[in-house]
Scaffold this motif. Structure first.
Motif, mmCIF file in Angstrom:
data_model
loop_
_atom_site.group_PDB
_atom_site.id
_atom_site.type_symbol
_atom_site.label_atom_id
_atom_site.label_comp_id
_atom_site.label_asym_id
_atom_site.label_seq_id
_atom_site.Cartn_x
_atom_site.Cartn_y
_atom_site.Cartn_z
ATOM 1 N N TRP A 63 0.825 -1.214 0.000
ATOM 2 C CA TRP A 63 0.000 0.000 0.000
ATOM 3 C C TRP A 63 0.859 1.263 0.000
ATOM 4 O O TRP A 63 1.718 1.440 0.830
ATOM 5 C CB TRP A 63 -0.907 -0.012 1.224
ATOM 6 C CG TRP A 63 -1.821 1.180 1.354
ATOM 7 C CD1 TRP A 63 -2.939 1.419 0.635
ATOM 8 C CD2 TRP A 63 -1.684 2.278 2.261
ATOM 9 N NE1 TRP A 63 -3.518 2.611 1.027
ATOM 10 C CE2 TRP A 63 -2.775 3.154 2.035
ATOM 11 C CE3 TRP A 63 -0.753 2.599 3.242
ATOM 12 C CZ2 TRP A 63 -2.937 4.326 2.750
ATOM 13 C CZ3 TRP A 63 -0.903 3.765 3.970
ATOM 14 C CH2 TRP A 63 -1.995 4.615 3.719
ATOM 15 N N ARG A 64 0.635 2.111 -0.982
ATOM 16 C CA ARG A 64 1.325 3.399 -1.150
ATOM 17 C C ARG A 64 2.837 3.252 -1.362
ATOM 18 O O ARG A 64 3.551 4.243 -1.335
ATOM 19 C CB ARG A 64 1.098 4.311 0.064
ATOM 20 C CG ARG A 64 -0.347 4.799 0.250
ATOM 21 C CD ARG A 64 -0.699 5.882 -0.762
ATOM 22 N NE ARG A 64 -2.097 6.286 -0.666
ATOM 23 C CZ ARG A 64 -2.513 7.341 0.049
ATOM 24 N NH1 ARG A 64 -1.655 8.070 0.740
ATOM 25 N NH2 ARG A 64 -3.793 7.664 0.069
ATOM 26 N N ILE A 65 3.313 2.032 -1.578
ATOM 27 C CA ILE A 65 4.741 1.837 -1.821
ATOM 28 C C ILE A 65 4.995 1.435 -3.262
ATOM 29 O O ILE A 65 5.857 1.988 -3.944
ATOM 30 C CB ILE A 65 5.334 0.749 -0.884
ATOM 31 C CG1 ILE A 65 5.286 1.236 0.573
ATOM 32 C CG2 ILE A 65 6.774 0.439 -1.266
ATOM 33 C CD1 ILE A 65 5.855 0.230 1.545
ATOM 34 N N ARG A 66 4.200 0.470 -3.729
ATOM 35 C CA ARG A 66 4.412 -0.043 -5.097
ATOM 36 C C ARG A 66 3.486 0.624 -6.099
ATOM 37 O O ARG A 66 3.337 0.150 -7.217
ATOM 38 C CB ARG A 66 4.194 -1.554 -5.105
ATOM 39 C CG ARG A 66 5.214 -2.301 -4.248
ATOM 40 C CD ARG A 66 5.096 -3.800 -4.429
ATOM 41 N NE ARG A 66 6.120 -4.509 -3.688
ATOM 42 C CZ ARG A 66 5.991 -4.965 -2.449
ATOM 43 N NH1 ARG A 66 4.836 -4.794 -1.813
ATOM 44 N NH2 ARG A 66 6.981 -5.581 -1.850
ATOM 45 N N GLU A 67 2.826 1.708 -5.695
ATOM 46 C CA GLU A 67 1.922 2.395 -6.628
ATOM 47 C C GLU A 67 2.746 3.169 -7.657
ATOM 48 O O GLU A 67 3.776 3.753 -7.305
ATOM 49 C CB GLU A 67 1.016 3.359 -5.860
ATOM 50 C CG GLU A 67 0.052 2.655 -4.925
ATOM 51 C CD GLU A 67 -0.810 3.636 -4.154
ATOM 52 O OE1 GLU A 67 -0.653 4.862 -4.362
ATOM 53 O OE2 GLU A 67 -1.615 3.194 -3.328
#
Length: 253
Positions: A249-253
């Motif tokens: 979440w919110r890292i690999r976006e």
């Protein structure tokens, strides 16, 4: 455990901190001095003692907690947000480093910086007030736990934030008011009964109360409950960070 990776992240973050050493040193000293002039001298001259402690000395634990919490959040959030902002987070995620090692590197550095600032403020306080620490071991324990827990919280904010404005949103609009309303500059027992009950829903009350007990042996909340509160907060932050790395979440976006 990849200690080389942890050391590399930690040293990189600490090097960035010491590049602005004078700014990092002068700012908390000036802020603390101003608090002592305004609260200790101006207000303290009208309030002789709070629960048997001079008002100027009484506010010292609150001042340290205020700075440590804000510094922990600030350093923890910026440390992980900047790699996201410039895109180097993907190099870190593709390296043979697990999430625990990443957290230990960034959060360890953020907590070290916060402890450094807290120590400077404590030393500065000795120049203004006659200060004694009744339980130095408990004081160090609360200081370390607070630095680590709020650095973890800052790490979560750094992952959540999509821009620099959001990075400052939680510390300015939530954490700082909670600290001011959490007994930093007064005792909860001085409030009317209704507001005393409301204050118990403020988690910062338990941290400041326990930290103040380490200095003066007085507390608004039993010391055991204060330790449970900070342990629960630290555990919650670790669980959230574990979920973030597991889901991306919110890292690999």
């Amino acid at each position: 455990m990849n200690w080389t990776a942890i050391k590399s992240i930690y040293v990189f973050e600490m090097t960035r901190f010491f590049r602005t050493f004078l700014q990092s040193l002068i700012s908390p000293v000036l802020s603390t001095s101003l608090y002592f002039v305004v609260f200790g001298a101006a207000i303290g001259s009208r309030i002789n003692e709070v629960e048997g402690v001079s008002y100027a000395a009484f506010i010292v634990p609150g001042l340290i907690m205020l700075s440590v919490m804000t510094q922990g959040i600030s350093n923890g959030s910026f440390g992980i947000y900047f790699p996201k902002f410039i895109g180097t987070i993907y190099e870190l995620l593709s390296a043979p480093v697990n999430f625990l090692e990443i957290v230990l590197g960034y959060v360890g550095a953020a907590a070290t910086k916060a402890m450094f600032i807290g120590t400077i403020i404590l030393i500065t306080a000795f120049f203004f007030v006659d200060l004694q620490i009744l339980h130095p071991g408990a004081m160090v324990l609360f200081l370390v736990l607070t630095c680590v827990s709020f650095s973890l919280f800052g790490f979560i904010i750094g992952i959540w934030a999509k821009n620099f404005e959001q990075l400052q949103l939680v510390p300015l609009l939530i954490v700082t008011p909670l600290v001011f309303l959490g007994g930093s500059f007064y005792s909860i027992s001085m409030l009317p009964p209704v507001w005393q009950a409301i204050s118990m829903f403020n988690p910062v009350v338990y941290l400041i109360s326990g930290f103040r007990w380490a200095f003066f042996g007085i507390a608004d909340v039993p010391i055991g409950i204060s330790l449970l509160a900070i342990a629960a907060f630290t555990t919650l932050c670790l669980l959230v960070i574990g979920w973030i790395f597991r889901t991306g979440w919110r890292i690999r976006e």
